[in-house]
Design an enzyme around this catalytic site. Sequence first.
Site, PDB file in Angstrom:
ATOM      1  N   HIS A 124       1.046  -1.171   0.188  1.00 36.73           N
ATOM      2  CA  HIS A 124      -0.100  -0.016   0.122  1.00 36.73           C
ATOM      3  C   HIS A 124       0.981   1.133  -0.068  1.00 36.73           C
ATOM      4  O   HIS A 124       1.981   1.104   0.553  1.00 36.73           O
ATOM      5  CB  HIS A 124      -0.795  -0.157   1.327  1.00 36.73           C
ATOM      6  CG  HIS A 124      -1.976   0.971   1.373  1.00 36.73           C
ATOM      7  ND1 HIS A 124      -1.752   2.206   1.988  1.00 36.73           N
ATOM      8  CD2 HIS A 124      -3.291   0.971   1.321  1.00 36.73           C
ATOM      9  CE1 HIS A 124      -2.770   2.900   2.031  1.00 36.73           C
ATOM     10  NE2 HIS A 124      -3.653   1.985   1.619  1.00 36.73           N
ATOM     11  N   ASP A 201       2.982  -4.615   8.218  1.00 36.65           N
ATOM     12  CA  ASP A 201       1.695  -3.941   7.721  1.00 36.65           C
ATOM     13  C   ASP A 201       0.590  -4.907   7.828  1.00 36.65           C
ATOM     14  O   ASP A 201       0.122  -5.470   6.920  1.00 36.65           O
ATOM     15  CB  ASP A 201       1.726  -3.244   6.426  1.00 36.65           C
ATOM     16  CG  ASP A 201       0.468  -2.526   5.914  1.00 36.65           C
ATOM     17  OD1 ASP A 201      -0.496  -2.789   6.952  1.00 36.65           O
ATOM     18  OD2 ASP A 201       0.402  -1.745   5.066  1.00 36.65           O
ATOM     19  N   GLN A 204      -4.756  -5.126   6.803  1.00 35.27           N
ATOM     20  CA  GLN A 204      -5.741  -6.090   6.352  1.00 35.27           C
ATOM     21  C   GLN A 204      -5.786  -7.332   7.254  1.00 35.27           C
ATOM     22  O   GLN A 204      -6.874  -7.988   7.210  1.00 35.27           O
ATOM     23  CB  GLN A 204      -5.686  -6.437   4.870  1.00 35.27           C
ATOM     24  CG  GLN A 204      -5.779  -5.364   3.753  1.00 35.27           C
ATOM     25  CD  GLN A 204      -7.085  -4.708   3.914  1.00 35.27           C
ATOM     26  OE1 GLN A 204      -8.055  -5.320   4.052  1.00 35.27           O
ATOM     27  NE2 GLN A 204      -7.305  -3.494   3.723  1.00 35.27           N
ATOM     28  N   LYS A 227     -10.407  -0.969  10.003  1.00 31.90           N
ATOM     29  CA  LYS A 227     -10.517  -2.148   9.330  1.00 31.90           C
ATOM     30  C   LYS A 227     -11.145  -3.330  10.200  1.00 31.90           C
ATOM     31  O   LYS A 227     -11.158  -4.595   9.500  1.00 31.90           O
ATOM     32  CB  LYS A 227      -9.492  -2.280   8.636  1.00 31.90           C
ATOM     33  CG  LYS A 227      -9.256  -1.158   7.519  1.00 31.90           C
ATOM     34  CD  LYS A 227      -7.976  -1.461   6.559  1.00 31.90           C
ATOM     35  CE  LYS A 227      -7.932  -0.354   5.588  1.00 31.90           C
ATOM     36  NZ  LYS A 227      -6.767  -0.150   4.749  1.00 31.90           N
TER      37      LYS A 227
HETATM   38  C1  LIG Z   1      -5.702   0.678   4.717  1.00 33.06           C
HETATM   39  C2  LIG Z   1      -4.382   0.043   4.496  1.00 33.06           C
HETATM   40  C3  LIG Z   1      -3.310   0.919   5.029  1.00 33.06           C
HETATM   41  C4  LIG Z   1      -3.486   2.142   5.582  1.00 33.06           C
HETATM   42  O1  LIG Z   1      -4.237   2.392   7.006  1.00 33.06           O
HETATM   43  P1  LIG Z   1      -4.785   3.618   7.313  1.00 33.06           P
HETATM   44  O2  LIG Z   1      -5.965   3.266   8.335  1.00 33.06           O
HETATM   45  O3  LIG Z   1      -5.389   4.502   6.133  1.00 33.06           O
HETATM   46  O4  LIG Z   1      -3.620   4.279   7.757  1.00 33.06           O
HETATM   47  C5  LIG Z   1      -2.326   0.485   4.971  1.00 33.06           C
HETATM   48  N1  LIG Z   1      -2.065  -0.897   4.406  1.00 33.06           N
HETATM   49  C6  LIG Z   1      -2.622  -1.735   3.978  1.00 33.06           C
HETATM   50  C7  LIG Z   1      -2.362  -3.103   3.482  1.00 33.06           C
HETATM   51  C8  LIG Z   1      -4.221  -1.125   4.097  1.00 33.06           C
HETATM   52  O5  LIG Z   1      -5.181  -1.972   3.654  1.00 33.06           O
END
Ligand SMILES: *Cc1c(COP(=O)(O)O)cnc(C)c1O
Length: 407
Positions: A124, A201, A204, A227
Amino acid sequence: MSILDINKIRKDFPILDEKVNGRDLVYFDNAATTQKPSIVLDALANYYGHYNANIHRGIHFLAEKATSAFEDSRTTIQKFLNAAHKEEIIFTYGTTDGINLVAQTYGRKFLKEGDEIIISTLEHHSNIVPWQMLCAEKGCVLRVIPIDDKGDLILEEYEKMLSEKTKFVSVVHVSNALGTINDVKFIIDKAHAVGAKVLIDGAQASSHITIDVQALDADFYAFSAHKLFGPTGMGVLYGKSDVLNAMPPYRGGGEMIKEVTFEKTTYNELPYKFEAGTPNIADVVAVKFAIDYINDLGKENIAAYEDELLKYATEQLSDISGLSIVGQAKEKVSVVSFVLDGVHPQDVGVILDQQGIAVRTGHHCTQPLMNRLGLPGTSRASFAVYNTKQEIDKLIAGIHKVKKMVL
Ligand SMILES: *Cc1c(COP(=O)(O)O)cnc(C)c1O
């Protein structure tokens, strides 16, 4: 058949009763943000209505109650990630904020010219740009793990990239654009073997996969509350305590200090060293309820049901002529990206919206990935535990309608 009562679960999410363009809302944009159960909405209203106060600094009743709810949330998240210590849980404003924190503190202190940072093609933008900014400042080199045409990382190429120059590896656990689940344990072990630190990260992954930061041996793990059925603007950065202790603070201000004079300031201990200013108290308090909600349903049960939805959607979509599914990785979460021959993804999105169906179209904040795939973008349907096969049937009918209208 799922052991979860999906109709009962749907009643927990008031927004699912909304009508869009005169139709029942079909919400398939969960990878962008999930909807919130009443228990989270109530927690927000209850905080503001009954014990709103600034935390840590007060000794009055409300301040103590707010502080204790705020710190309860930290304990809940510690358990959720299986972190060894409570002070390893840093509250942030989201995944983006957590990654920037690490790049701007660990990165600026410990990385120097010629050091290599490895990311992947699946990242991302929020796990690309902070590292590019650091590279521009420090003269580090950014390297990128390639993918195959199915959307899996080519891990042999990753192994070849690793050397004593590798100082940091930052990769996504689950791709938001393709749904690929990466073998992050392998990635972490190989990075550690050359002495590099690793950030995962988990934006998801956190809602789909059971996360154990100790078993993974991750140095950092970042995710966003919104999320996983929690509020927006709130996130978590997990870091190993010895690593966090060695890092300089990020933002300066109240709460992150021990003592301030005009000559010199000493910093607070973990986790407060990284939590300058009044935090997002209400949202931190509410995220505990989102995680309790997930725990009550059981992450395995959620994952099993979402997997059913993924299989069903994949089968149904594959039957549509001219439609190709983008991303057929060996292991996937319930995200299906697709393109329709001769139809721009945006037209797919607009026509589905007219039928009350919310999907995301475009590059999904993964422009370099779309470039690699040779696509301007995709349409993406991403499923959560409150979605149903009947809703997927509506998506399929909707796509047939798109074809009739455009082709
Ligand atoms: C949504 C997302 C982000 C960013 O998250 P934020 O809540 O906008 O800071 C980073 N990496 C992945 C894989 C995402 O799906």
